[in-house]
Scaffold this active site. Structure first.
Site, PDB file in Angstrom:
ATOM      1  N   CYS A   6      -7.203  -5.802  -6.773  1.00  0.00           N
ATOM      2  CA  CYS A   6      -6.910  -5.036  -5.565  1.00  0.00           C
ATOM      3  C   CYS A   6      -7.956  -5.243  -4.468  1.00  0.00           C
ATOM      4  O   CYS A   6      -7.722  -4.856  -3.315  1.00  0.00           O
ATOM      5  CB  CYS A   6      -6.790  -3.549  -5.896  1.00  0.00           C
ATOM      6  SG  CYS A   6      -5.465  -3.163  -7.074  1.00  0.00           S
ATOM      7  N   ASN A  59       1.145   1.099  -4.780  1.00  0.00           N
ATOM      8  CA  ASN A  59      -0.077   0.285  -4.823  1.00  0.00           C
ATOM      9  C   ASN A  59       0.335  -1.180  -4.913  1.00  0.00           C
ATOM     10  O   ASN A  59       0.765  -1.649  -5.959  1.00  0.00           O
ATOM     11  CB  ASN A  59      -0.910   0.709  -6.037  1.00  0.00           C
ATOM     12  CG  ASN A  59      -2.180  -0.104  -6.187  1.00  0.00           C
ATOM     13  OD1 ASN A  59      -2.337  -1.184  -5.619  1.00  0.00           O
ATOM     14  ND2 ASN A  59      -3.107   0.400  -6.990  1.00  0.00           N
ATOM     15  N   HIS A  87      -7.929   0.208   0.462  1.00  0.00           N
ATOM     16  CA  HIS A  87      -6.908  -0.200  -0.497  1.00  0.00           C
ATOM     17  C   HIS A  87      -6.043   1.013  -0.825  1.00  0.00           C
ATOM     18  O   HIS A  87      -6.551   2.112  -1.060  1.00  0.00           O
ATOM     19  CB  HIS A  87      -7.575  -0.736  -1.764  1.00  0.00           C
ATOM     20  CG  HIS A  87      -6.665  -0.821  -2.937  1.00  0.00           C
ATOM     21  ND1 HIS A  87      -5.449  -1.461  -2.877  1.00  0.00           N
ATOM     22  CD2 HIS A  87      -6.766  -0.322  -4.202  1.00  0.00           C
ATOM     23  CE1 HIS A  87      -4.848  -1.352  -4.059  1.00  0.00           C
ATOM     24  NE2 HIS A  87      -5.630  -0.673  -4.870  1.00  0.00           N
TER      25      HIS A  87
END
Length: 333
Positions: free
Chosen positions: A122, A289, A258
């Protein structure tokens, strides 16, 4: 003794254009809740996520990456033949080689560009952004195309109550090029290998080969450990990114972390004591996500709907498996 000629580049670099791609299929919480014995309310309370996008069979990471790249190039006003390097941040390219970056470079017409994949989960996009800026300023490439593209739906265990509802698919891209003024702040980055098991893969590919039949490898995560690390350690890292850029929170237009989940995003913003007029990206609510794609997707959305202004300063920070992170202040395209 011969002396090598050093590369020569501009003094500064910045993001010139941003583009995104979201798969057509919308997956609401109710669809996932049935499989994990949960509910829409339970998912919203723990993650803030209402829906996410999952890619169809034709929406490969290359397909999505090419679409996002085309938008970024068009916005930047840069033709593919000007791209000197293509960097693709992804955790869901299920071929060790060749890099999917080579396929994306070919499909957009950047056949003379260097192309490689970057694996930092990520945090991949923000790692790539640091590399892209250094390439431009160091003279390795006049323009760099950075793509974050993920099919997280291929990597998760759809029966895992802890992770099945968190992740989505998509792609985001930016073009980084020369600038007369600073457009990318110094990167603040690092990793804590002692917590590498906090976000992990259930079994290795070697185990899969040696012990067939075995369940296909899937992402695993220790939620509480990741939450504590993200909220406390990443707030400190984000502040260091501000300090390194010589910027204070009240000078920001937007905070684009993020998009792990809404609780982490909110906790980071609160810990950083951001002024009320600083827009906090919350694309996770409708995208989930999307790992390395989450920051450019959120950036594109804020600019598209007018919540953040072009030329404003944004604080970005990516964090994920490793546990690794990278963050910097950027000038919005």
């Amino acid at each position: 003794m011969p002396v090598l000629r050093p590369p020569v580049g501009p003094t500064h670099a910045r993001i010139l254009g941003v583009g995104g791609y979201r798969p057509s299929r919308v997956v609401p919480n109710d669809e996932i809740a049935q499989r994990i014995n949960s509910s829409d309310q339970w998912i919203r309370e723990r993650s803030g996520i209402a829906e996410r996008r999952w890619a169809g069979p034709h929406e490969t990471i290359a397909h999505m990456g090419v679409a996002a790249a085309g938008k970024a190039l068009a916005e930047a006003g840069v033709t593919p033949d000007k791209i000197g390097c293509v960097i693709v941040a992804t955790s869901t390219h299920f071929f060790q080689l060749p890099a999917v970056a080579t396929e994306i470079a070919h499909q957009i017409g950047a056949d003379q560009a260097a192309a490689f994949d970057l694996s930092a989960a990520c945090a991949g996009f923000t790692h790539g952004l640091a590399l892209a800026g250094d390439m431009v300023c160091g003279g390795s490439a006049e323009y760099v195309l950075l793509v974050g593209t993920e099919r997280m739906s291929d990597l998760i265990d759809h029966d895992d109550r802890h992770t099945a509802f968190l992740f989505g698919d998509g792609a985001g891209a930016v073009v980084v090029g020369p600038s007369d003024t600073p457009g990318l702040g110094p990167v603040v980055w690092g990793a804590d290998g002692s917590q590498r098991e906090a976000i992990d893969q259930s079994v290795s590919w070697l185990d899969l080969r040696a012990a067939l039949p075995v369940r296909f490898p899937a992402l695993t995560m220790q939620g509480q450990a990741v939450y504590r690390w993200a909220v406390y350690q990443m707030a400190e890292a984000a502040q260091r990114a501000l300090d390194a850029a010589g910027v204070t929170a009240d000078q920001l237009t937007a905070f684009i972390p993020h998009q792990a989940n809404l609780r982490i995003v909110g906790a980071l913003a609160k810990t950083l004591k951001l002024p009320a007029d600083v827009v906090v990206a919350q694309d996770v609510i409708r995208s989930g996500n999307t790992s390395a794609a989450s920051i450019p997707l959120a950036m594109e959305d804020l600019l598209a709907v007018g919540e953040a202004r072009s030329g404003g300063l944004a604080l970005t920070i990516g964090f994920g498996a490793g546990l690794s992170y990278a963050g910097q202040v950027v000038l919005l395209p």
